[in-house]
Every structure is written in structure tokens, then in C-alpha cells.
Scaffold this motif. Sequence first.
Motif, PDB file in Angstrom:
ATOM      1  N   ASP A 156       0.864  -1.190   0.000  1.00 32.43           N
ATOM      2  CA  ASP A 156       0.000   0.000   0.000  1.00 32.43           C
ATOM      3  C   ASP A 156       0.896   1.235   0.000  1.00 32.43           C
ATOM      4  O   ASP A 156       1.848   1.312   0.781  1.00 32.43           O
ATOM      5  N   ILE A 157       0.590   2.186  -0.867  1.00 37.88           N
ATOM      6  CA  ILE A 157       1.451   3.359  -1.038  1.00 37.88           C
ATOM      7  C   ILE A 157       0.605   4.620  -1.085  1.00 37.88           C
ATOM      8  O   ILE A 157      -0.451   4.652  -1.712  1.00 37.88           O
ATOM      9  N   LEU A 158       1.092   5.652  -0.411  1.00 36.88           N
ATOM     10  CA  LEU A 158       0.426   6.954  -0.405  1.00 36.88           C
ATOM     11  C   LEU A 158       1.488   8.037  -0.556  1.00 36.88           C
ATOM     12  O   LEU A 158       2.530   7.991   0.098  1.00 36.88           O
ATOM     13  N   SER A 159       1.234   9.005  -1.408  1.00 35.01           N
ATOM     14  CA  SER A 159       2.132  10.143  -1.588  1.00 35.01           C
ATOM     15  C   SER A 159       1.368  11.416  -1.263  1.00 35.01           C
ATOM     16  O   SER A 159       0.304  11.664  -1.825  1.00 35.01           O
ATOM     17  N   LEU A 160       1.912  12.220  -0.340  1.00 35.26           N
ATOM     18  CA  LEU A 160       1.280  13.478   0.055  1.00 35.26           C
ATOM     19  C   LEU A 160       2.256  14.635  -0.142  1.00 35.26           C
ATOM     20  O   LEU A 160       3.468  14.476   0.058  1.00 35.26           O
ATOM     21  N   ALA A 197      -4.568  12.462   8.284  1.00 34.48           N
ATOM     22  CA  ALA A 197      -5.657  11.877   9.082  1.00 34.48           C
ATOM     23  C   ALA A 197      -6.606  10.988   8.282  1.00 34.48           C
ATOM     24  O   ALA A 197      -6.957   9.886   8.736  1.00 34.48           O
ATOM     25  N   PRO A 198      -7.057  11.391   7.080  1.00 31.17           N
ATOM     26  CA  PRO A 198      -7.982  10.528   6.336  1.00 31.17           C
ATOM     27  C   PRO A 198      -7.389   9.183   5.916  1.00 31.17           C
ATOM     28  O   PRO A 198      -8.134   8.267   5.571  1.00 31.17           O
ATOM     29  N   HIS A 199      -6.067   9.087   5.934  1.00 31.95           N
ATOM     30  CA  HIS A 199      -5.393   7.871   5.478  1.00 31.95           C
ATOM     31  C   HIS A 199      -4.678   7.134   6.603  1.00 31.95           C
ATOM     32  O   HIS A 199      -4.059   6.097   6.367  1.00 31.95           O
ATOM     33  N   PHE A 203      -1.935   3.097   7.576  1.00 34.95           N
ATOM     34  CA  PHE A 203      -0.534   3.001   7.967  1.00 34.95           C
ATOM     35  C   PHE A 203      -0.351   2.997   9.483  1.00 34.95           C
ATOM     36  O   PHE A 203       0.752   3.252   9.975  1.00 34.95           O
ATOM     37  N   GLN A 204      -1.427   2.710  10.199  1.00 28.02           N
ATOM     38  CA  GLN A 204      -1.363   2.689  11.661  1.00 28.02           C
ATOM     39  C   GLN A 204      -0.344   1.656  12.127  1.00 28.02           C
ATOM     40  O   GLN A 204      -0.253   0.558  11.578  1.00 28.02           O
ATOM     41  N   ILE A 205       0.430   2.019  13.137  1.00 25.11           N
ATOM     42  CA  ILE A 205       1.472   1.122  13.642  1.00 25.11           C
ATOM     43  C   ILE A 205       0.848   0.067  14.549  1.00 25.11           C
ATOM     44  O   ILE A 205       0.099   0.384  15.471  1.00 25.11           O
TER      45      ILE A 205
END
Length: 509
Positions: A156-160, A197-199, A203-205
Motif C-alpha cells: 500500500d502506497i500513499l504520496s502526500l 488523518a484521512p489515510h 498506515f497505523q502502527i
Amino acid sequence: MKVAVADVGTNSSHLLIAEAQAGANQGGDFRVLDALKDRTKLGECLDAAGNMTPEGENRLASAMTRFRELAAAAGVNEVRVYATSALREAPNGPEVAARIQARTGVYPSVISGEREGELTYLGVAHSVELGPDNVLLDLGGGSLEFVRGGPAQAADILSLPLGSIRMTRAHLSPEARGSGNRANVQAVQGAVRQALAPHAARFQIRPDTRVILSSGTAEAAAAVLSGREGSINGVHFSVADLAGLLERVRRLSPAQRAKLPGLDKRADTILAGLAVLHAALELLGANEVTVSEGALREGMLIEELSRFQSFSSGLSARQRSVLATAERFGANLGHSQQVAALSRALMDGLIAAGQPFPEEARSLLTAAAALHETGQIVAQSSHHKHSAYLIRHAELRGFGPHDIERIAQVARYHRKSLPKPSHPEFMALPATDRALVSRLSAILRVADGLDRSHAGQTQIHALHKTSAGWTVQISGATPLDLAGARDKADLWAREFGGLQFKVMAAETA
């Protein structure tokens, strides 16, 4: 095999030249031959509309020229370059990339944030030990990538848009950069929390999650907190320690920060960078992190070597002799491999649609694709003709004179003139061979065009026969690739009918 890769970031551009070690599996074992960092600082070369300015373009051209020259000195003819946030978000990014290619011979291929995260994770996986569940934060000058994955692959990948340079400009005024105004630092962290926050749930530890940081900011923090000189790969520190360092740096002026070992080259952006990392880690529930020196360019290198090793392991003995010949003549093996793969995909589509080819056609096409640019060792001008000459005299093992002549002629027609009756060598072939050379050359021309940038990103998903001709569905092609394929579809149109290109959204991890 030697490989040169480079990444173009918002703050700096990096070159890495390496060689696969004997017996290496899937690119995992390599020896670094040379490296170079150029502080291009493209982030400060954007106008009000976000376009790259002429100054930024000149800086990038200078860096690409240096990278190309250093790679050539190491015996590598081409540099694979990926550009990230600064060029990715610039409205004129594609035009700048095309002009850089024209000026320097190096094409900086713009990649998505997701693709950046995927490659960075690959580089990290070969630099530090990962567990069953890992979360990576990779902070650049323009963006912050979050990646969750297993021991070897991203899931899973997210770029901000939370890079250190971007956040410095948005929230830390020149006065605040000097005084370390607490409210401005809190504004940076507030912006991070709001964007993440919305994502955050993705990625919660978890109790068994390993948290990895990669980037210059993370390395600088590790150097200060550990007191180490030299490599800090694998250094651990707590989020509480990071908070303490953030407060310490906040109280320092830029001049004082520049005197702190590890921060001297990041004095202007380190405050925002630390604030971003701390806010993100705190929101995700992290307690401890590990720093990886391996990142995007290491991932690029591993992918490039893995592609070649996978490709070569699947070849027959005589095709491996073709590859050895290509390497002997200094061909760009990455481009040769990509063009061969695209050529075979196009041929498979034609065969599935009912187009007839003799049994040996696939092997001849693969060989011609691998060797089509070998003539560049003689000269760039008319290199297609030089390629044909070298193929005829290279003593390819496993191929008879008849096969070698057909391979040479297919390579000869990969560019410039189409086969025609005024060409004596072409007309010397039997009619059936002339027909085959023309058809294979048509495929090779399109395949070569689809990797005009030499970025190796184009994928062919399907080829369909339509009432108007043919439609090929592709993804990953750069604007230069698409233009190249359209320009070189002339022989295809003559042999098979018109060809249209349907660009699909590239798949992400």
C-alpha cells in the motif's frame, strides 16, 4: 553488467553506478562503482504557476551532462533517470524533460508518487532487515511517501505533498526560520495531521510493525542523535528522541544549525523536515524507527539488475550469445531488453489475431531487437546501417548465415528508410524473406518507438484488430515514447494497417 541510475528530486539529484556481482540473484548483490550528488535545488526554480524556470532547466541539464559523462567514464553508455516531485508537479514538466533529452541525451522520466514509493521500498528492503509488517516514511523536498509492505514488496502506497522544502515555504517565514517560532512549527505539524488523518488507518502502527525512515532529513537526525560519523544505515532512535531534537533545532538560528554536525547542508529546511516526520510518526502511533540509507536510486538499481537477470535467465543458448554480442558492442542492455519484450508482445498480439509468422520469426525478432543499436559503437549517424554490418560479422553462435542476414536486415530497418526496391541487399533476399523482414521490421520500429525515452516503463496490455486497422493498449509510456511510436508506425501501417495507441492508467502497487 554495469548500470547507471539517477533520481532527480526537489532538493538534489543523485547518480549511482554499480555492477552486478557474479552469481547475484534478482539484483540483490551489487558493487557500487561510483556515485555523485548534485544540489540542483529545483524546488527554488519554480515560478508562481509552478512551472520549472529556465534556471531550473539549466541546472538540471548541467547535472544530467555530468552524470552522463561520469557514467561513460565507467563504461556505462546510458543513465536511467527518474524525476520525482518537482518535475512531476510542474505543468511544463513533460516539455522540460523533452528539452533536457535534446540537450544532454539523457531523458528524466517523470514517475508518480506511488511508483516512487514502490521503488524506495525495494531499495530499503535491500538495505535494512524488514519484518512481516513494515511502514516506511520517505521524506523528500516536495513530497512524503508512506509505504506499508512485507519483507520484500510494497502493498500500500500513499504520496502526500508534505516535503520539507514545500512545508518550509508554506509555513516557516524567513523570520520564523531564524527564531524558530513555535506557532509556525505547530502550523507545519497541523498541516501534516490534516493531510494524513484521512489515510492514517492504512498506515497505523501495530505491535509487530517495523517503522523505517529514509531521506536526507532522517539520516541527518540519525547522525545527530547517534553521534556517528560515516554510515548510519540501520541506526535506531525513538520518536521521543526525535521530539527532543526538533525542540533543540527549533531554538537554533540557521547559522547555529549549520554548525551542528549532520545538519550543515540542511540548515534551511531541517526544522520543517523534523516537524513533518515527528507529526506523522506521532499520528501513526510509532515509538521507535530505523533509518535506511537505501532508498529510491538503490531500488532503481535493484530493479534494473533484476530485470536483466530475469530476462537473460529465460533465454536460449543462442539468444544468450546475442546478448553477449550486444554487451560486447556497448549496446544499452536495458533498452535492448525492453524493446525485445515489447516486440514479442506485439508479435503475440498479431498472431492471436490471425497474422501468420514462420516458426523462427520470434527468435529472429528477439535477436534483432537486442542488437538494433549496436551500430552506435561506430557512430550515431546511420547507426542502423552500422548495426547491420556488425551483425553480419559478429559470428553469432547458433545462427546460420541465412538467419544472420535476416536479423541484420530487420535491425537495419528499425529506423529511417523503409524497405524498398532500390535497396540491393533487401532485393537480394527471396520474396518470402523480404516479406518477413518487412513485417518484423514494422514490429521492431513500433517497439523501439515505445521506448524512445529509454525509460523502460511502457507496458503493452492488448492488441486488437479493428475496422480501421489496429489498436494497442499501453500504459507507462512517457510523452516521448508515445510520440516516438506514432512516428515509427509508418511501416506497420504499410504491412498490417493503421495503428492507434490507447493509453491506460498505469497500475500502482
